[in-house]
Design an enzyme around this catalytic site. Structure first.
Site, PDB file in Angstrom:
ATOM      1  N   SER A   1      65.274  22.556  97.656  1.00 22.49           N
ATOM      2  CA  SER A   1      65.384  23.586  96.619  1.00 22.49           C
ATOM      3  C   SER A   1      66.705  24.321  96.674  1.00 22.49           C
ATOM      4  O   SER A   1      67.218  24.749  95.656  1.00 22.49           O
ATOM      5  CB  SER A   1      64.283  24.635  96.781  1.00 22.49           C
ATOM      6  OG  SER A   1      63.039  24.042  96.764  1.00 22.49           O
TER       7      SER A   1
ATOM      8  N   HIS B   1      67.192  30.999  94.463  1.00 22.23           N
ATOM      9  CA  HIS B   1      66.101  31.455  93.590  1.00 22.23           C
ATOM     10  C   HIS B   1      66.100  32.981  93.457  1.00 22.23           C
ATOM     11  O   HIS B   1      65.053  33.626  93.489  1.00 22.23           O
ATOM     12  CB  HIS B   1      64.749  30.963  94.110  1.00 22.23           C
ATOM     13  CG  HIS B   1      64.596  29.469  94.016  1.00 22.23           C
ATOM     14  ND1 HIS B   1      65.622  28.583  94.248  1.00 22.23           N
ATOM     15  CD2 HIS B   1      63.521  28.691  93.724  1.00 22.23           C
ATOM     16  CE1 HIS B   1      65.197  27.346  94.100  1.00 22.23           C
ATOM     17  NE2 HIS B   1      63.928  27.382  93.768  1.00 22.23           N
TER      18      HIS B   1
ATOM     19  N   GLU C   1      62.648  32.439 109.272  1.00 25.37           N
ATOM     20  CA  GLU C   1      63.871  33.029 108.721  1.00 25.37           C
ATOM     21  C   GLU C   1      64.571  33.944 109.726  1.00 25.37           C
ATOM     22  O   GLU C   1      65.797  34.001 109.783  1.00 25.37           O
ATOM     23  CB  GLU C   1      63.547  33.820 107.445  1.00 25.37           C
ATOM     24  CG  GLU C   1      63.002  32.960 106.296  1.00 25.37           C
ATOM     25  CD  GLU C   1      61.546  32.539 106.483  1.00 25.37           C
ATOM     26  OE1 GLU C   1      60.828  33.139 107.313  1.00 25.37           O
ATOM     27  OE2 GLU C   1      61.111  31.593 105.787  1.00 25.37           O
TER      28      GLU C   1
ATOM     29  N   ARG D   1      67.788  29.624  90.452  1.00 24.24           N
ATOM     30  CA  ARG D   1      67.075  28.357  90.390  1.00 24.24           C
ATOM     31  C   ARG D   1      67.317  27.646  89.056  1.00 24.24           C
ATOM     32  O   ARG D   1      67.463  26.432  89.007  1.00 24.24           O
ATOM     33  CB  ARG D   1      65.576  28.621  90.536  1.00 24.24           C
ATOM     34  CG  ARG D   1      64.740  27.387  90.375  1.00 24.24           C
ATOM     35  CD  ARG D   1      63.244  27.690  90.452  1.00 24.24           C
ATOM     36  NE  ARG D   1      62.498  26.445  90.459  1.00 24.24           N
ATOM     37  CZ  ARG D   1      62.240  25.733  89.373  1.00 24.24           C
ATOM     38  NH1 ARG D   1      62.639  26.139  88.192  1.00 24.24           N
ATOM     39  NH2 ARG D   1      61.574  24.600  89.471  1.00 24.24           N
TER      40      ARG D   1
ATOM     41  N   PHE E   1      63.086  35.785 100.902  1.00 29.24           N
ATOM     42  CA  PHE E   1      62.670  35.691 102.302  1.00 29.24           C
ATOM     43  C   PHE E   1      63.781  36.100 103.262  1.00 29.24           C
ATOM     44  O   PHE E   1      63.527  36.766 104.261  1.00 29.24           O
ATOM     45  CB  PHE E   1      62.175  34.277 102.618  1.00 29.24           C
ATOM     46  CG  PHE E   1      61.026  33.852 101.745  1.00 29.24           C
ATOM     47  CD1 PHE E   1      59.977  34.739 101.485  1.00 29.24           C
ATOM     48  CD2 PHE E   1      60.984  32.603 101.162  1.00 29.24           C
ATOM     49  CE1 PHE E   1      58.915  34.364 100.675  1.00 29.24           C
ATOM     50  CE2 PHE E   1      59.924  32.222 100.348  1.00 29.24           C
ATOM     51  CZ  PHE E   1      58.889  33.095 100.097  1.00 29.24           C
TER      52      PHE E   1
ATOM     53  N   ARG F   1      72.697  27.202  92.099  1.00 30.23           N
ATOM     54  CA  ARG F   1      72.457  26.580  93.423  1.00 30.23           C
ATOM     55  C   ARG F   1      73.137  25.221  93.519  1.00 30.23           C
ATOM     56  O   ARG F   1      73.488  24.768  94.609  1.00 30.23           O
ATOM     57  CB  ARG F   1      70.956  26.469  93.719  1.00 30.23           C
ATOM     58  CG  ARG F   1      70.194  25.653  92.704  1.00 30.23           C
ATOM     59  CD  ARG F   1      68.694  25.660  93.000  1.00 30.23           C
ATOM     60  NE  ARG F   1      67.946  25.243  91.827  1.00 30.23           N
ATOM     61  CZ  ARG F   1      66.886  24.446  91.866  1.00 30.23           C
ATOM     62  NH1 ARG F   1      66.434  23.974  93.009  1.00 30.23           N
ATOM     63  NH2 ARG F   1      66.259  24.121  90.760  1.00 30.23           N
TER      64      ARG F   1
END
Ligand SMILES: Cc1ncc(C[n+]2csc(CCOP(=O)(O)OP(=O)(O)O)c2C)c(N)n1
Ligand SMILES: [Mg+2]
Lengths: 274, 320
Positions: free
Chosen positions: B36, B108, B57, B166, B82, B9
């Site tokens: 994140s 993630h 989303e 992540r 998600f 990421r």
């Protein structure tokens, strides 16, 4: 620009087209198409800045049909305003047609985005409007929503987004015909008080009779002049409008006329003797 | 000698910053996970081109679609689980069917959200994104490749899904290494068996290569960063040259990279294929490393799968 009388004439033709094309297809959605005729004809006839002979002209306002099942009214309005020949309307839903059962931007120039899964169009209109804001362009984004469709959660997400980013170049139109497939909206999953809901989401709310051409024209004008917040025109309409046996009957949502019914429908639209 | 460790990421974050300078049309959207996902790095530099859509989303994907229609290159960013789950219909019908230039970043991914447990471990994203017509699916193997992939997707027209991790993982490629969407990278040239991997598991494949070498087995290692479109030529050549293939998925095996490879080979060059990955189960919380051991996603698991594949190759031959 058309005068009011001319717009009313086009509405008659579009109603007849909807009846004929769904009859020819043997399927399709006349009810929610007939309720949105004035909304669409006034929009394409007098409100939107667009060029039917040049559907991808970059400077055009954009129309997003969120309730994709009502594409017959959009196809007919497009044909009647010069996007393609009226003769093509009867190819609706036939193999190889550009007029897919739910609109596809891959087949028909002038359709901005494919739709048919309810609840998605307002987000797309917002995204387009946001791009216009970023680029300081004057384009506007119009989006036609069904009232039953408002039960989709994504619509309320998009309502927040448009207000949060002050997208006053977004004009949502709700075809408030009071019916969805399973029956009356208020019995299936109530929406009232709808105006208050939009207002509390920080939208400018305009209400009108969705079958009165003058009122519809005035509503679009009020939307155009609204600054600092998005506007919604809640158009009170009649599902199946213009054809007595179809009006306010949920069963005509997704059922075309047979030959007999079509004959009567066309007589009602144009008056006897035509 | 200690290997540099970074999460992929971070590569996304660096890629976005570079894109911000390179291309004024790049817009970044996030759904309340900007820190994140590292999209906040872009936000800090280009606040006018960053929009938080909130925890929504589906709306984020639709908004990205509209931005793409307005000529922008939107990167819609949130956790993989998600975006690929909650917003799948939006990705399918609005983005892919309309063939819009929307880039989707799933952070993630895989088991890297370990401690959050099964709700946050994205194991189905590869399958559900791969099955969509018009979609490109990429899993970068390390932070360097992640940056390159982020920039590369901005240069092709059409929907792309990028999966990031992540956890910090070894940075084993160079900034100067080439990266081309759809072009697999052969990292080791072996002749006995081929290991095909993507994402941080490519590093495990390299370790497996060394373990196998110690036992006299020469494994070819392929970094299949682009799951779709699959680099069929490289798979076919590996199948011809080595006669046995092993795949590994940090995802449900059904529909993952192993499926893609097997689907191709079964109709073009059927040879023994051993697939490892998550086998039709939800996982549990735990450190990603612990989960990798428990669910057999380590180099030693690849090595034993490779030996199985080699053994099957012999059987096939003696049968024939
Ligand atoms: C996501 C989704 N769920 C269900 C449907 C099936 N469907 C098509 S039309 C419709 C009813 C729509 O009612 P409304 O929005 O009031 O439309 P109108 O009355 O204007 O025809 C439903 C449930 C769909 N197209 N998409
Ligand atoms: Mg309705």
């Amino acid at each position: 620009m058309e005068n009011v009388e001319r717009l009313k004439e086009i509405c008659k033709d579009v109603r007849a087209d909807i009846v004929r094309m769904t009859n020819a297809a043997g399927s399709g959605h006349p009810g929610g198409s007939l309720s949105a005729v004035e909304a669409m004809v006034v929009l394409y006839g007098n409100v939107m800045n667009h060029r039917p002979s040049e559907p991808s002209w970059p400077g055009r306002d954009r129309f997003f049909l969120s309730k994709g099942h009502a594409c017959p009214v959009v196809y007919a309005t497009m044909a009647r305003t010069g996007y393609f020949p009226v003769d093509e309307l009867v190819t609706l839903r036939k193999l190889g047609t550009r007029l897919q059962g739910h609109p596809s931007c891959m087949t028909l120039p002038g359709i901005e985005v494919s739709s048919g899964s309810l609840g998605q169009g307002l987000s797309v209109a917002n995204g387009f409007a946001l791009s216009a804001k970023i680029d300081r362009k004057p384009y506007r984004a119009f989006c036609l929503l069904g009232d039953g469709e408002l039960q989709e959660g994504q619509i309320w997400e998009a309502m927040m987004t448009a207000a949060h980013y002050k997208l006053d170049n977004v004009c949502a139109i709700v075809d408030y015909n009071g019916l969805q497939i399973d029956g009356e909206i208020e019995k299936v999953m109530g929406l009232a008080p709808l105006e208050e809901k939009w207002r509390s989401f920080n939208w400018h709310v305009i209400e009108c009779d969705g079958h009165d051409v003058e009122q519809v024209l005035a509503a679009y004008e009020e939307s155009r002049q609204t600054q600092g917040k998005p506007s919604v025109i809640i158009m009170k309409t009649v599902k199946g409008k213009g054809i007595s046996f179809m009006e306010n009957v949920a069963g005509w949502h997704g059922k075309p006329c047979n030959q007999e019914e079509m004959k009567q429908a066309l007589e009602e639209i144009y008056g006897k003797g035509i | 000698m200690s290997m540099k460790m970074l999460p992929t990421r971070d590569g996304y974050g660096h890629g976005l910053i570079e894109l911000g300078a390179m291309n004024p049309n790049v817009i970044v959207l996030d759904a309340d996970l900007a820190k994140s996902t590292r999209s906040d790095w872009f936000q800090a530099k280009y606040p006018d081109r960053f929009f938080d859509i909130g925890i929504a989303e589906q709306d984020m994907i639709g908004t990205a679609a509209g931005l793409a229609l307005g000529g922008k290159i939107p990167f819609a960013t949130t956790y993989a689980v998600f975006v690929a789950g909650r917003a799948w219909d939006q990705v399918r019908t609005t983005v892919c069917y309309s063939k819009l230039n929307v880039k989707i970043a799933g952070a993630h991914g895989g088991i890297s959200a370990g401690g959050d447990g099964a709700t946050h471990q994205s194991l189905e994203d590869i399958a559900v994104m791969r099955v969509l017509p018009n979609m490109t699916v990429i899993i970068p193997c390390d932070a360097n490749e992640a940056k390159k992939a982020t920039i590369a997707v901005s240069k092709i027209d059409g929907p792309c899904y990028l999966r990031f991790a992540r956890e910090a993982t070894p940075v084993f490629t160079e900034e100067s290494d080439p990266f081309e969407i759809g072009k697999a990278i052969v990292l080791r040239p072996g002749k006995d068996v081929t290991i095909i991997a993507a994402g941080p598991l490519v590093y495990e494949a390299l370790l497996a290569h060394d373990q196998l070498a110690a036992e006299g087995i020469a494994a070819r290692v392929i970094n299949m960063h682009t799951i779709k479109p699959l680099d069929e030529a490289t798979v076919l050549k590996a199948a011809r040259d080595t006669g046995a293939i092993v795949t590994i998925d940090e995802a449900q095996m059904a529909g993952g990279l192993g499926s893609a490879v097997a689907e191709f080979l079964v109709s073009h060059f059927p040879i023994p294929v051993e697939r490892i990955g998550i086998n039709d189960t939800f996982l549990e919380c735990g450190l990603p490393e612990e989960l990798a051991v428990k669910y057999q996603l380590k180099a030693k698991d690849l090595a034993s799968a490779a030996k199985k594949a080699v053994a099957r190759k012999v059987v096939c031959r003696s049968d024939g």
